[in-house]
Every structure is written in C-alpha cells, then in structure tokens.
Design a protein around this motif. Structure first.
Motif, short mmCIF file in Angstrom:
data_model
loop_
_atom_site.label_atom_id
_atom_site.label_comp_id
_atom_site.label_asym_id
_atom_site.label_seq_id
_atom_site.Cartn_x
_atom_site.Cartn_y
_atom_site.Cartn_z
N LEU A 121 2.87 7.81 -0.83
CA LEU A 121 2.16 6.84 -0.01
C LEU A 121 3.19 5.95 0.69
O LEU A 121 3.96 5.26 0.04
CB LEU A 121 1.22 6.01 -0.86
CG LEU A 121 0.48 4.87 -0.14
CD1 LEU A 121 -0.49 5.44 0.91
CD2 LEU A 121 -0.26 4.00 -1.15
N VAL A 122 3.18 5.97 2.01
CA VAL A 122 4.07 5.09 2.78
C VAL A 122 3.43 3.73 2.97
O VAL A 122 4.06 2.69 2.78
CB VAL A 122 4.38 5.73 4.16
CG1 VAL A 122 5.23 4.78 5.00
CG2 VAL A 122 5.09 7.06 3.98
N TYR A 123 2.12 3.74 3.32
CA TYR A 123 1.43 2.45 3.54
C TYR A 123 -0.08 2.68 3.53
O TYR A 123 -0.59 3.67 4.07
CB TYR A 123 1.84 1.85 4.88
CG TYR A 123 1.10 0.58 5.21
CD1 TYR A 123 1.48 -0.65 4.68
CD2 TYR A 123 -0.01 0.61 6.07
CE1 TYR A 123 0.79 -1.81 4.98
CE2 TYR A 123 -0.71 -0.56 6.37
CZ TYR A 123 -0.30 -1.76 5.82
OH TYR A 123 -0.98 -2.91 6.11
N ALA A 124 -0.81 1.72 2.93
CA ALA A 124 -2.27 1.67 3.00
C ALA A 124 -2.66 0.25 3.39
O ALA A 124 -2.21 -0.72 2.77
CB ALA A 124 -2.90 2.04 1.66
N SER A 125 -3.47 0.12 4.43
CA SER A 125 -3.87 -1.21 4.89
C SER A 125 -4.83 -1.86 3.90
O SER A 125 -5.78 -1.21 3.44
CB SER A 125 -4.54 -1.11 6.26
OG SER A 125 -5.11 -2.35 6.63
N PRO A 126 -4.61 -3.13 3.57
CA PRO A 126 -5.56 -3.82 2.70
C PRO A 126 -6.91 -4.04 3.37
O PRO A 126 -7.88 -4.37 2.71
CB PRO A 126 -4.85 -5.16 2.41
CG PRO A 126 -3.90 -5.34 3.55
CD PRO A 126 -3.46 -3.97 3.93
N ASP A 127 -6.96 -3.84 4.70
CA ASP A 127 -8.22 -3.96 5.44
C ASP A 127 -8.89 -2.61 5.62
O ASP A 127 -9.52 -2.36 6.64
CB ASP A 127 -7.97 -4.61 6.80
CG ASP A 127 -7.73 -6.10 6.70
OD1 ASP A 127 -7.75 -6.64 5.57
OD2 ASP A 127 -7.50 -6.73 7.74
N SER A 128 -8.69 -1.73 4.71
CA SER A 128 -9.36 -0.43 4.56
C SER A 128 -8.69 0.74 5.25
O SER A 128 -8.68 1.83 4.72
CB SER A 128 -10.83 -0.50 5.00
OG SER A 128 -10.94 -0.47 6.41
N SER A 129 -8.09 0.56 6.44
CA SER A 129 -7.56 1.72 7.14
C SER A 129 -6.46 1.31 8.11
O SER A 129 -6.45 0.19 8.61
CB SER A 129 -8.69 2.42 7.93
OG SER A 129 -8.19 3.47 8.72
N VAL A 130 -5.52 2.23 8.34
CA VAL A 130 -4.62 2.06 9.49
C VAL A 130 -5.38 2.55 10.72
O VAL A 130 -6.49 3.07 10.62
CB VAL A 130 -3.31 2.86 9.31
CG1 VAL A 130 -2.53 2.35 8.12
CG2 VAL A 130 -3.58 4.36 9.18
N CYS A 131 -4.81 2.38 11.89
CA CYS A 131 -5.47 2.82 13.13
C CYS A 131 -5.72 4.33 13.04
O CYS A 131 -4.81 5.10 12.77
CB CYS A 131 -4.60 2.47 14.33
SG CYS A 131 -5.52 2.36 15.87
N GLU A 132 -6.96 4.73 13.32
CA GLU A 132 -7.41 6.07 12.96
C GLU A 132 -7.00 7.17 13.93
O GLU A 132 -7.10 8.35 13.58
CB GLU A 132 -8.94 6.09 12.82
CG GLU A 132 -9.51 5.01 11.92
CD GLU A 132 -9.98 3.80 12.72
OE1 GLU A 132 -9.28 3.42 13.68
OE2 GLU A 132 -11.04 3.25 12.40
N CYS A 133 -6.59 6.84 15.13
CA CYS A 133 -6.31 7.88 16.13
C CYS A 133 -4.97 7.67 16.82
O CYS A 133 -4.82 8.04 17.99
CB CYS A 133 -7.42 7.93 17.17
SG CYS A 133 -9.04 8.37 16.50
#
Length: 348
Positions: A178-190
């Motif tokens: 895992l490099v990064y997971a956003s605490p606001d649920s998701s990184v930019c999806e596209c």
C-alpha cells in the motif's frame, strides 16, 4: 600534417564528435495504434510500445528516430486497455526491457524481452485478482529495479494507490504494498499515477481526493518501494471539485529532484518538488522531459500537441492527444502522440 589531422580526428571521435546526426522531422506516422510509450537505453536505442486493439505492439530505432523497425507483436492480451490514458508502458533495466499492460478485467501483466530478442510473458503484477479495474498505472525502472503503481480497489472497494517491484527483469513481482489510502475514502478515481525510479529511490505521484480537493501528491520511498513516507501535496493552492478531472500529470528527474507538471482548473502548472507552482499554459494531457538540465513540456490544447521548450517558446507539432517526450541526447527530443488511431512523432 597528416599526423596532426589523424590526432585531431581521433580526439573528436573520443569526444563524441562522430555521433550520428539527429534529423529534425515534423509530424510523421510511425505505425497504426494508440497510447504510445517509449524508453531509451544508454546506447541510444529507442524502444516504443503501443496498443492496437487487444495487441501489444513494439518497434525500435537504432539511429535516434531517423528510422524504425517493422512493428512486431509482443502479445495478444484479451481485454487490453489501449485507450484513454490507459495503455502499455515500457522501461529498460540492466537485464533487458519490461513492458506492463493493464486489462479491463482489472489485472496488470508484464512482458520481457530475452537475450535472443524474443518477447516472453512475465509475472502478473497485482497479487490480488481483478483489483485494478480502472487500468490506470505508472511504471519506471532503473538498473535492476522496476516499479509499478496503480489505482487499486482491494479491501474497501475504494481506489487507493498500490505498488509492486521486480528485481529480476519482470519475471516475478514481489508482494504488493500500500503506497497511500485517502482518509476521505478514495484517491481520485480516474487519474493515472506516475512513477520514477532512480537507484533504490522510488517516487509515486498521484491525484488525491482529500477534504473535497483534487490535488496532486508525491510519495517517496528510499527502500526500493517497500515503504513510503507520508505523501506531500504539490502546489500552494487547491482544486475543490466534485468530480474527476481525468488527468494525472507527469514528472521527470532533474539532478535527482522530481520536476512535475499537472492541471488545475484547466490551467497547466509546473512545480519542482517542495517549491511553488508556476502556470505555463492551458490544456490537458501534460507531460515533461528534462534535457541537459532544462525542462521541456508538452500538452494537448484545442486538439493540438503543444511543446514548450526550455526558453518558454511554444509551438504546435500537429493534431492529436496523449503526448510523451524523450530526450535523444543533450539537445534533441522526440515527441510521440496519438491521432486518429495512429502513432505520430516529431523530432526537434
């Protein structure tokens, strides 16, 4: 006098004066296909990979892009992503060439060229099946280390950034991290992430989704991508957006420092890691190359490929999208892009 001429000529050859001249050529077609990507080896061999439906294709040049080999098939990959920022990527390692390619089923595959010049299937990069549904990934290599990073849905079913490395030329890939997971649920999806490898240092740039903002972040690893420090935001301002801009930007190394380029509100910004951004144009699909210590940029603006040189001068290379840049030497650059399902190029 003859002895003096011979001595001068010999010194010139040793100094590189006999280097083959690079022919500057405007918009020309290399092959039919989409989503070109390229790598250059130290012997100035250019390697180009691109997609043609479900086919992963390859061509090369041994004379600075003056001519290219007949396209050859690397593999037929059912459901291959070969469009819309999603496509095969290539990098050169000390053990040969590695190509990565995502599929619509959510898997990422690798291929490698053996000592006999034959392409072979390498290992599958994602170690959990069908988690890279977006097909958005970045890939880079240096010496014996190759590193891929992608949008991954495992666990929470929300996009996060995962990565994996290979140390055997793409034959096998180590455990995904895992490099990064956003605490606001998701990184930019596209938005496609970018990767740079130098020695055992790995950089991963991605567009985050944090506090409602779609900003670019840069993560750094100093242990070959096994662990990453907390990512740092790029730029001083933010882009509040309830949607995905579908543009992840690009980066290149200058004296071991990442130089980045990306869009915000339709404007293109360039930023050295850790410093403020500067606006350089308008458009999308931006990319960057560092040549002789200077930054050169390219992007798509109103359906045309724009290049801005190290002195800020801009020119149009032709119609198309998805440009990529690669330095041929200390003064010449090749730009590849796609237009109407053809791979175009310009050398300048």
């Amino acid at each position: 006098m003859k002895k003096i001429v011979c001595i001068v000529l010999g010194a010139c050859i040793l100094a590189g004066c006999a280097q083959k001249k690079v022919a500057h050529k405007a918009d020309f077609v290399i092959a039919g296909g989409q989503m070109p990507n390229l790598a250059r080896e130290e012997d100035n061999q250019l390697h180009i990979v691109y997609g043609l439906g479900d086919s992963i294709m390859y061509t090369s040049s041994a004379d600075y892009g003056n001519s290219f080999s007949a396209p050859t098939l690397i593999a037929i990959l059912p459901g291959a992503f070969t469009f819309a920022m999603r496509g095969p990527q290539i990098a050169a390692t000390g053990m040969g060439l590695i190509v990565t390619a995502p599929t619509r089923e959510g898997n990422i595959f690798s291929f490698l060229k053996d000592n006999n010049g034959k392409w072979k299937t390498g290992g599958k990069i994602n170690d959990e099946d069908s988690v890279a549904k977006e097909g958005l990934m970045g890939f880079s290599a240096d010496n014996t280390l190759g590193y891929a990073a992608w949008l991954d849905l495992r666990g929470s079913k929300r996009d996060k950034i995962y990565g994996a490395r290979t140390t055997d030329g793409g034959k096998t890939w180590l455990k995904n991290v895992l490099v990064y997971a956003s605490p606001d649920s998701s990184v930019c999806e596209c938005c496609k992430p970018s990767v740079l490898v130098k020695g055992n240092v790995v950089y991963v740039m991605f567009r985050n989704w944090l506090n409602g903002n779609r900003d670019l972040y840069l993560a750094k690893s100093t242990d070959s991508g096994n662990t990453f420090a907390q990512p740092q935001k790029l730029g001083t301002e933010s882009w509040a957006l309830n949607g995905c801009p579908m543009d992840g930007g690009a980066m290149a190394l200058s004296n071991d420092t990442p130089e980045t380029v990306w869009i915000r509100k339709g404007k293109i910004f360039a930023a050295t890691a850790g410093k403020s951004e500067k606006e350089i144009g308008e458009g999308r699909n931006c990319t960057i190359e560092v040549i002789n210590g200077k930054n050169v940029y390219s992007w798509t603006e109103n359906g045309e490929i724009i290049v801005m040189d190290a002195f800020g001068k801009k020119q149009s290379l032709g119609k198309g999208s998805q440009p990529v840049l690669k330095a041929l030497n200390e003064k010449d650059i090749i730009c590849l892009w796609e237009n109407e399902r053809q791979v175009h190029a310009s050398i300048f």
